[in-house]
Design an enzyme around this catalytic site. Structure first.
Site, PDB file in Angstrom:
ATOM      1  CE  LYS A 218      -3.838   2.180   2.583  1.00  0.00           C
ATOM      2  NZ  LYS A 218      -4.750   1.959   3.688  1.00  0.00           N
TER       3      LYS A 218
ATOM      4  CB  SER B 246      -8.279   4.019   3.015  1.00  0.00           C
ATOM      5  OG  SER B 246      -7.436   3.202   4.001  1.00  0.00           O
TER       6      SER B 246
ATOM      7  CB  SER C 182      -8.661   0.926   5.560  1.00  0.00           C
ATOM      8  OG  SER C 182      -9.496   2.225   5.422  1.00  0.00           O
TER       9      SER C 182
HETATM   10  N1  GLN Z   1     -13.371   4.408   6.325  1.00  0.00           N
HETATM   11  C1  GLN Z   1     -12.706   5.041   7.608  1.00  0.00           C
HETATM   12  C2  GLN Z   1     -12.382   6.290   7.515  1.00  0.00           C
HETATM   13  O1  GLN Z   1     -12.606   6.999   6.434  1.00  0.00           O
HETATM   14  C3  GLN Z   1     -11.582   4.279   7.976  1.00  0.00           C
HETATM   15  C4  GLN Z   1     -10.430   4.549   6.980  1.00  0.00           C
HETATM   16  C5  GLN Z   1      -9.447   3.620   7.460  1.00  0.00           C
HETATM   17  O2  GLN Z   1      -9.411   2.572   8.153  1.00  0.00           O
HETATM   18  N2  GLN Z   1      -8.234   3.953   7.268  1.00  0.00           N
HETATM   19  O3  GLN Z   1     -11.654   7.251   8.182  1.00  0.00           O
END
Ligand code: GLN
Length: 483
Positions: free
Chosen positions: A75, A150, A174
């Protein structure tokens, strides 16, 4: 080659069925062929082939690491020495990291080959990969749909077989949510299990890296390499790392599974609910006992998260000021103009929204009312899990109330997007480990089963996931056009 598991690939490399260079080249070809998915931000062709060559010489001698010569992708939140590390943002579009994250270093030491860097929501803020400066990513199961976020690039690339495995990070879901949306296996470890050093910080008390793979067996191999104490991360815990592969086949007779009633209430899509129920039935057949439990404070996890995560992000992102690294606006008039225009021009809307919310929550006069209050409720949420784990071994439920949705469908309404993380966020607030495994389909879209367990019991999670994958075929299916 690309349908083999890591264990199979590793065996084939050792038996000279093909070389790491050949294997790496075949993945690089697939990445280019399926470029339209947009799952990669950077393809690391030259370095990958060089790394594969080195791996081939190591493989020619006695070597026992199963990841030697295996291609993987990172990532783009992990710092990679000499390779662009953008975190999905214009702010870091020109940033070449001078050092490696510990996770990256661990993969290098194991002899793994890095194919490239994967697309993601900007600074990991999002649930659909649509906040990335590099554009949205397609879900290979339905290219008009989002891969989740994400870690959307990671999930899309693994599902499309562009890489045998990838890394992801999970601050509020995410790893698990994109794994669920793309029909792959994604594990979020206990907070402190995997070093955060060199992993660009979003919300430091929640962020945790983990593997995204096709099977639990492969996840065990990756987690083995990723885990461990790191003096460079002050929140890393000095607890021995067990052999994650050793207990994969343990018997599940008598396993106590708790179903939190809050996971099955209104708002849950009917087809998703049915898929989850039949997955739980598989465990019943294996001799597990099922019991209803309750997490009464779970409903507060979203409001609590949207105080704590933005508060921490507003502090973490203050380092991007146009001075030391990253984007700098042209011809600033003075220092303030440099700060304002550099940040104003390089951060996207979602990141700005979070910085504003966080700065507000931390400001004098509001700190006690919002931030301190949120921390208190966070404790209540952790206590709910503690009580549940006094009664049962693990909790099961859906990852997300619905399967993947259309690209652009939810971008106009950030609140709607936030609310969809209701089943994942409490786990991060409590710092617990959890996994998402492919459990079937709803409306021809993949659905993940979420399994949550107690602190540092990743072996148990992987065991429970592996047993399911021994009796079901969901994790083996590939999306049409990517076989
Ligand atoms: N969807 C969540 C957010 O927008 C979690 C994102 C994540 O786990 N990095 O913050």
């Amino acid at each position: 080659m690309h349908n083999k598991t890591i264990t199979e690939l590793s065996k084939a490399l050792r038996e000279r069925e093909f070389s790491s260079v050949e294997l790496t080249q075949s993945y690089l070809d697939r990445i280019k062929k399926h470029n339209a998915l947009n799952s990669f931000i950077t393809i690391n062709e030259e370095m990958a082939l060089e790394g594969a060559k080195v791996a081939d010489t190591i493989l020619a001698n006695t070597n026992t690491n199963l990841l030697t010569g295996i291609p993987i992708a990172q990532k783009d939140i992990f710092c990679t020495q000499g390779v662009k590390t953008s975190c999905g943002s214009k702010m870091l579009d020109n940033f070449i990291s001078p050092y490696n994250a510990t996770v990256v270093e661990n993969f290098n030491n194991a002899g793994a080959v890095m194919l490239g860097k994967l697309n993601m929501d900007e600074f990991a803020m999002g649930s659909s990969n649509e906040t990335s400066f590099y554009g949205s990513v397609q879900n290979p199961w339905n290219t008009n749909c989002v891969p989740g976020g994400s870690s959307g690039g990671s999930a899309s690339a693994v599902a499309a077989r562009l890489t045998p495995a990838a890394t992801g990070t999970d601050t509020g879901g995410s790893i698990r949510q994109p794994a669920s949306f793309c029909g792959i296996t994604g594990l979020k470890p206990t907070y402190g299990r995997v070093s955060r050093y060199g992993m660009i910080a979003f919300a430091s008390s929640l962020d945790q890296a983990g593997p995204m793979t096709r099977s639990a067996e492969d996840a065990a191999l990756l987690l083995q390499t990723m885990s461990g104490f790191d003096t460079k991360d002050s929140t890393s815990l000095d607890i021995p790392v067990p052999s994650y592969s050793a207990s994969l086949n343990n018997n599940l007779e008598g396993l106590k599974i708790g179903l939190p009633k809050e996971f099955f209430s209104e708002g849950l899509n009917n087809d998703v609910a049915q898929t989850i129920e039949s997955a739980i039935n598989e465990y019943r057949k294996m001799g597990a006992e099922i019991k209803e439990v309750s997490l009464p404070h779970m409903k507060l996890s979203i409001p609590v998260y949207y105080i704590i995560a933005p508060a921490e992000c507003s502090a973490n992102l203050s380092r991007f000021d146009g001075v030391r690294f990253g984007y700098r606006c042209s011809e600033p008039k003075d220092l303030n103009d440099l700060y304002i225009r550099s940040r104003g021009e390089a951060f996207g809307d979602e990141v700005k929204r979070r910085i504003l919310m966080g700065t507000y929550a931390l400001s004098a006069g509001y700190y006690d009312a919002y931030y301190i209050k949120a921390q208190k409720v966070r404790r209540l949420i952790s206590e709910d899990f503690k009580q549940a784990f006094a009664e049962v071994d693990v909790l099961m439920g859906p990852v997300s109330p619905s399967p993947t949705f259309g690209l652009g469908e939810k971008t106009a309404d950030p609140i709607e997007m936030y609310l969809a993380d209701i089943y994942t966020i409490a786990v991060n607030l409590a710092g617990l480990p959890a996994i998402s495994i492919p459990a079937g389909f709803a409306d021809e879209k993949p659905v993940g089963l979420q399994i949550i367990s107690n602190y540092f019991t990743e072996s148990h999670l992987l065991n429970i996931a592996h047993k399911f994958q021994q009796t079901t075929h969901w994790h083996q299916l590939s999306p049409k056009g990517f076989e």
